[in-house]
Design a protein around this motif. Structure first.
Motif, PDB file in Angstrom:
ATOM      1  N   ALA A  37      28.711  -2.754 -33.970  1.00  0.00           N
ATOM      2  CA  ALA A  37      30.090  -3.191 -34.242  1.00  0.00           C
ATOM      3  C   ALA A  37      30.238  -3.087 -35.621  1.00  0.00           C
ATOM      4  O   ALA A  37      29.410  -3.747 -36.357  1.00  0.00           O
ATOM      5  N   ASP A  38      31.268  -2.651 -36.114  1.00  0.00           N
ATOM      6  CA  ASP A  38      31.840  -2.963 -37.569  1.00  0.00           C
ATOM      7  C   ASP A  38      31.523  -4.696 -37.904  1.00  0.00           C
ATOM      8  O   ASP A  38      31.923  -5.491 -37.070  1.00  0.00           O
ATOM      9  N   MET A  47      16.144  -8.034 -31.922  1.00  0.00           N
ATOM     10  CA  MET A  47      16.439  -6.727 -31.080  1.00  0.00           C
ATOM     11  C   MET A  47      17.822  -6.941 -30.487  1.00  0.00           C
ATOM     12  O   MET A  47      18.125  -6.551 -29.247  1.00  0.00           O
ATOM     13  N   THR A  48      18.716  -7.340 -31.465  1.00  0.00           N
ATOM     14  CA  THR A  48      20.162  -7.352 -30.991  1.00  0.00           C
ATOM     15  C   THR A  48      21.059  -7.127 -32.299  1.00  0.00           C
ATOM     16  O   THR A  48      20.405  -7.095 -33.457  1.00  0.00           O
ATOM     17  N   CYS A  49      22.416  -6.954 -32.323  1.00  0.00           N
ATOM     18  CA  CYS A  49      23.396  -6.668 -33.270  1.00  0.00           C
ATOM     19  C   CYS A  49      23.482  -8.076 -34.005  1.00  0.00           C
ATOM     20  O   CYS A  49      23.725  -9.001 -32.962  1.00  0.00           O
ATOM     21  N   VAL A  50      23.484  -8.536 -35.235  1.00  0.00           N
ATOM     22  CA  VAL A  50      23.898  -9.582 -35.975  1.00  0.00           C
ATOM     23  C   VAL A  50      25.111  -9.600 -36.786  1.00  0.00           C
ATOM     24  O   VAL A  50      24.902  -8.594 -37.266  1.00  0.00           O
TER      25      VAL A  50
END
Length: 55
Positions: A37-38, A47-50
């Motif tokens: 996401a933005d 292994m995830t978006c931060v």
């Protein structure tokens, strides 16, 4: 059997194992791109978006 025949048999028998090993150790840069996401970026260790660090 001759040496050529034995060598050819060895190559044909071992080829699938070598191809499988190449796939297991392949270059991971060809994997699908991860989209976050933005305001966030992909962390390969977690292994995830931060959330992106702001300066």
């Amino acid at each position: 059997m001759t040496i050529k025949t034995l060598l050819a048999a060895f190559v044909l028998i071992s080829a699938p194992a070598l191809v499988h090993a190449q796939c297991m150790w392949g270059d991971y840069s060809t994997e699908a791109a991860i989209s976050c996401a933005d305001g966030s970026t992909w962390d390969p260790v977690a292994m995830t978006c931060v959330a992106e660090a702001s300066s």
